[in-house]
Design a protein around this motif. Structure first.
Motif, PDB file in Angstrom:
ATOM      1  N   UNK A 260       0.926  -1.491   0.023  1.00 38.59           N
ATOM      2  CA  UNK A 260      -0.043   0.084   0.102  1.00 38.59           C
ATOM      3  C   UNK A 260       0.895   1.234   0.183  1.00 38.59           C
ATOM      4  N   UNK A 261       2.033   1.304  -0.811  1.00 33.07           N
ATOM      5  CA  UNK A 261       2.803   2.543  -0.828  1.00 33.07           C
ATOM      6  C   UNK A 261       2.210   3.305  -1.913  1.00 33.07           C
ATOM      7  N   UNK A 262       1.799   4.701  -1.664  1.00 30.44           N
ATOM      8  CA  UNK A 262       1.715   5.708  -2.563  1.00 30.44           C
ATOM      9  C   UNK A 262       2.625   6.696  -2.944  1.00 30.44           C
ATOM     10  N   UNK A 263       3.596   6.725  -2.363  1.00 30.93           N
ATOM     11  CA  UNK A 263       4.517   7.695  -2.647  1.00 30.93           C
ATOM     12  C   UNK A 263       5.996   7.036  -2.342  1.00 30.93           C
ATOM     13  N   UNK A 264       6.962   7.354  -3.578  1.00 30.01           N
ATOM     14  CA  UNK A 264       8.235   6.901  -3.472  1.00 30.01           C
ATOM     15  C   UNK A 264       8.263   5.466  -3.785  1.00 30.01           C
ATOM     16  N   UNK A 265       9.765   4.962  -3.952  1.00 28.85           N
ATOM     17  CA  UNK A 265       9.919   3.713  -4.324  1.00 28.85           C
ATOM     18  C   UNK A 265      10.177   2.353  -3.083  1.00 28.85           C
TER      19      UNK A 265
END
Lengths: 383, 383
Positions: B200-205
């Motif tokens: 659930x990552x929405x910003x960055x790598x």
């Protein structure tokens, strides 16, 4: 990383090993406890499987005690009094595990019949219970021995499978049920009644649950593996609500709740108008297979071996003259038939009386006939 | 019947209670940890739901480690080396429970960050672990404190949620991941990496798993609750095979195996060509909701309160000046917004720093805006 002390006490499952060996195509396996895949009521589940796509709520987190509509349905179906409740478990195996974890401290005494269900020995072993056994006769546990045991050991629980016991197939008599319930009440021992095979009766009338005679001193486990499908992994545990609440608390940590789509599927199945017919079909199929197995055994077993007749369930127990049953099972496997030797069903394996457990639900009539030939041939070599 | 000593140590779940209160229609709940029902990829599961009717084998008893085709698929997807294996669990919650039961003796030291995931505190509490905590900063655990803790206590395990921690939302930095892995290897501490929010990552790598830096000294838990659906109750545990084997043995007693139709359903979903698109959609929805929540918090929170920005996950952590957070949560509930006060996330609740956990995945943008207004109003009354 070193494993926990409690896990060190658990022997690796001989049944798992023999089942692996029995997957050889040339072996007829009477070793497992599997229902026949062909009996799974998939046609009756298909409508609900399709409906699941329109039920987003069943894909969300659910209540730990179970899917509300299923709980409501079972509360009525089981005719539970106001003071009692039912919870859904991930197979009735989980129900047993929750009971052990919620109630047993290391060293607490749990009574079982010997022989007994392997999965129960595992869970009570994992909580380091002190398992004390009583012997079993044709109508259930030896009652004098049981009372003596209750007196001597003040056990916390008596765990049993009164309907078509695994492994012996024994079905407790009405008098034994009443007597055991009375003893449990008198000695304040909780009766843990495991009833996975109860619906598989093909002869005679159903007897009351033991729990019916001690409803406030018992917990009842039912399985849907034999009447629906084991793959769903659903069971139900019922008893007075104060007995069930601690199980729900342990289940929160164990798996939060059981699969909700599977619970919705089970509900659809149980409510299907053809479900009673499905049950009749299973019973009739298993009765036929049992009769084929049993009459072949009666004809072909050596004289010093005894097959015990059953009124239902999945197993026939064959008693043998004293011998090394592990070596025998190995010989039989080489002879093309897989069976389970009695010591694996004893908490103290060295106290086992020589016997074999034969399953009749997952082989065709032809295979059962052939299996008995191989079995008889093997027995004649060894015994 | 008296409950077991280990169960007596487990407090009843405050979150369950607040979730019950939050079911009031006039309350906006930011208290739970639920994904939005609308994100469940039911369209992508429908073809497999239909196919299940033609797969009688998935309704039979299955292997304890998991459904073969799913195991094979995940082994490839996770790029597991030869020496490692994966098993399927009834939710990743069960994975944690199996780890605790397979490895922890009463009194064994388990290290966690404080605050920490409630469900982990429950399972390690049930096996009577000695839970020792280290504090957490913006890039993960305090490393000096962690090394000191490893030196002093010789713990058996360090349990953590490095990606979008529950409850704080912290994502460990790369340097912290490498350092923690090195410490675990040096001090022979097993790293238990719980990664339910990783996708659930929405910003960055995405950063490497901590386990990538200590593959032979770690066990990795993944959940399908956030990327597929929690109702299925499926998780996966991987690590070197000798770490996984004892878990399989405990699972035999715990529930035999997880639901096979659900495992087949999950496999169909993961293989669906539109699954990556589904993941993008979830991330995009949650990012929007997060942004709405976070900018409303920045505008409306009293000056002495701090909301911490996140790059993914499901939660925002709001630090408060010292106050009675339980009383505050009660006031806020009366004000129409449900939140979780920080002490419930601390093994030693009295050591908690005042804070609130806010969930942003299961409320609409409008509801989030309104919730923050109510929250700010309540905070201004109390703080």
């Amino acid at each position: 990383m070193e494993i926990s002390d409690s896990l060190k006490r658990i022997p690796s499952s001989y049944i798992r090993e023999i089942l692996a060996a029995a997957s050889d195509k040339n072996v007829i396996s009477l070793a497992g406890g599997l229902p026949d895949e062909k009996t799974f009521p998939i046609d009756l589940m298909t409508p609900t499987l399709a409906e699941l796509s329109c039920m987003p709520n069943v894909f969300q987190y659910g209540a730990t005690a179970g899917y509300g509509p299923l709980i409501d349905y079972l509360t009525t179906r089981f005719q539970l009094p106001e003071s009692h409740s039912v919870m859904i478990t991930t197979g009735s195996q989980q129900g047993l595990d929750l009971i052990a974890r919620a109630y047993i401290n290391p060293g607490d005494v749990v009574v079982m019949e010997a022989p007994s269900y392997l999965g129960a020995m595992q869970v009570f072993g994992l909580v380091q219970a002190n398992i004390v056994t009583v012997s079993q006769n044709e109508s259930g546990p030896d009652l004098d021995e049981l009372e003596q045991c209750f007196k001597t050991h003040s056990p916390k629980m008596f765990y049993a499978v009164p309907d078509f016991h695994n492994p012996t197939g024994v079905c407790w008599s009405l008098a034994t049920r009443q007597h055991v319930a009375a003893l449990c009440i008198e000695y304040k021992v909780a009766f843990i009644e495991d009833a996975p095979y109860r619906e598989l009766r093909f002869t005679g009338e159903a007897l009351p649950f033991v729990s019916d005679f001690c409803p406030n001193d018992s917990i009842l486990l039912r399985s849907f593996s034999k009447i629906a499908s084991p793959g769903l992994r659903l069971g139900a545990v019922s008893g007075k609500s104060e007995f069930i609440a601690p199980l729900i608390k342990v289940k929160q940590g164990a798996d939060l709740h059981s699969s909700v789509p599977m619970q919705a599927l089970l509900l659809g199945l149980l409510q299907h108008e053809d479900f009673p017919l499905h049950m009749e079909n299973i019973r009739s199929l298993y009765q036929t297979r049992y009769q084929v197995l049993f009459s072949a055994l009666e004809k072909q077993l050596p004289e010093n071996c005894t097959a015990h007749a059953v009124d239902g369930g999945m197993f026939v127990w064959v008693e043998l003259p004293p011998c090394d049953t592990f070596a025998l099972a190995k010989t039989l496997l080489a002879n093309g038939v897989a069976v389970v030797p009695s010591p694996v069903f004893y908490p103290q394996p060295d106290q086992a009386r020589a016997a074999l457990r034969l399953n009749f639900t997952n082989a065709t009539e032809e295979a059962l006939e052939e299996a008995v030939s191989r079995l008889a041939q093997g027995l004649n070599q060894v015994i």
